[in-house]
Write an enzyme that holds these catalytic residues in place. Structure first.
Site, short mmCIF file in Angstrom:
data_model
loop_
_atom_site.label_atom_id
_atom_site.label_comp_id
_atom_site.label_asym_id
_atom_site.label_seq_id
_atom_site.Cartn_x
_atom_site.Cartn_y
_atom_site.Cartn_z
CG HIS A 151 -0.06 -0.36 2.71
ND1 HIS A 151 0.66 0.70 3.19
CD2 HIS A 151 0.35 -1.34 3.12
CE1 HIS A 151 1.43 0.08 4.31
NE2 HIS A 151 1.06 -1.06 4.13
CG HIS A 159 -3.24 -0.36 4.79
ND1 HIS A 159 -3.39 -1.71 4.39
CD2 HIS A 159 -1.99 -0.35 5.47
CE1 HIS A 159 -2.52 -2.56 4.75
NE2 HIS A 159 -1.82 -1.81 5.77
CD GLU A 271 4.99 -3.86 5.51
OE1 GLU A 271 4.84 -4.40 6.40
OE2 GLU A 271 4.19 -3.02 4.86
MN MN Z 1 3.58 -3.75 7.88
MN MN Z 2 2.12 -2.60 5.36
#
Ligand code: MN
Ligand code: MN
Length: 285
Positions: A151, A159, A271
């Site tokens: 995102h 987000h 991530e």
């Molecule tokens: Mn995260």
């Molecule tokens: Mn994330």
């Protein structure tokens, strides 16, 4: 603005190294979550959301409760997902610690993230990012989690567009110089989908409509400082389940139930937050 994202990212970069050393069998999950959240503040930012610690088939949205006694155990696959912000400018990162025999799942998520980042340059689409992730998952004989995504960010919004799917989509968004977003492959030996289960520790405020109950007003004034960012029930002085549930039903709070793999198979995650530059993506976490 970018400097503030980067400062949040620097802090997370340091925390990634620190947190890995803490996750061991016998250690309390609560201890790790509190360490992360306190350390973010100590280093000059604020948590952008509660430290997520999701075990095994749980993919996301787990965080310890107040007085949580659970400890990590031999065999666990531990996802640690951390967000920090400076004046609302967020960075977001996650890693997986393997306390069992999940080497391939961890390696796969890390390689999928690496390949996804390598393909980024101005002019490609977000679909090409997802395509890399899906293809690495398949090389390993796994699946990406299709209904979890990376995102973008907006001030105090963790987000925001663009959505970065973990697979090739028909119509992606064009990637342009200066964009900032988080890419987060989730990889599983299961079906590749998560669903909600009946445990919620994370909430955010989604409406400012007035509430009448005194105890509800007290909770709302306490969480005002988080604005639109998620907070943990354990951050509240007096987390009254009945009041919180009513606020959710009334559409004032949003609940983030724990998301678990539908076949109860383990899930790994990697991530990073990246900034798109002329020559490619620069990792800021
Ligand atoms: Mn995260
Ligand atoms: Mn994330």
């Amino acid at each position: 603005m970018m400097e503030k994202h980067e400062k949040a990212g620097e802090i997370l970069k340091q925390l990634r190294d620190e947190v890995v050393k803490l996750v061991k069998p016998g250690v309390k999950m609560l201890e790790v979550a509190e360490f992360v959240e306190n350390r973010i503040a100590e280093l000059g930012a604020e948590p952008a959301f509660p430290c997520n610690i999701s075990l095994n088939e749980d993919a996301a949205h787990c965080t310890p409760s107040k007085n949580d006694q659970r400890v990590f155990r031999e065999g666990d696959l531990v996802k640690i997902d951390i967000g920090a912000h400076v004046d609302g400018f967020i960075a977001d990162t996650a890693l997986t610690v393997n306390l069992g025999d999940h080497d391939e799942l961890v390696e796969c998520a890390e390689l999928a993230l690496k390949r996804a980042i390598e393909v980024i340059e101005p002019g490609i689409t977000t679909s090409e990012i997802g395509e890399q992730i899906e293809s690495v998952a398949k090389e390993f004989g796994f699946r990406p989690v299709y209904n979890l995504t990376g995102h973008g960010f907006m001030p105090y919004v963790a987000h925001a567009p663009p959505t970065i799917y973990n697979y090739r989509v028909e119509k992606g968004v064009k990637v342009e110089e200066g964009m900032i977003f988080a890419i987060e492959p989730f990889i599983t030996s299961g079906a590749g989908r998560v669903s909600e289960r009946a445990e919620t520790e994370i909430y955010s405020v989604i409406s400012s409509k007035p509430v009448r109950m005194r105890m509800a007003r007290e909770i709302l004034s306490e969480v005002e400082k988080y604005r639109t960012l998620p907070f943990a029930k354990r951050w509240l002085r007096n987390p009254r389940e009945i009041i919180i549930s009513k606020l959710v039903r009334d559409g004032v709070l949003r609940a983030y139930p724990v998301l678990t793999e539908i076949k109860k198979e383990p899930v790994s995650q990697a991530e990073h937050t990246v900034v798109v530059e002329e020559s490619g993506a620069r990792i800021i976490t």
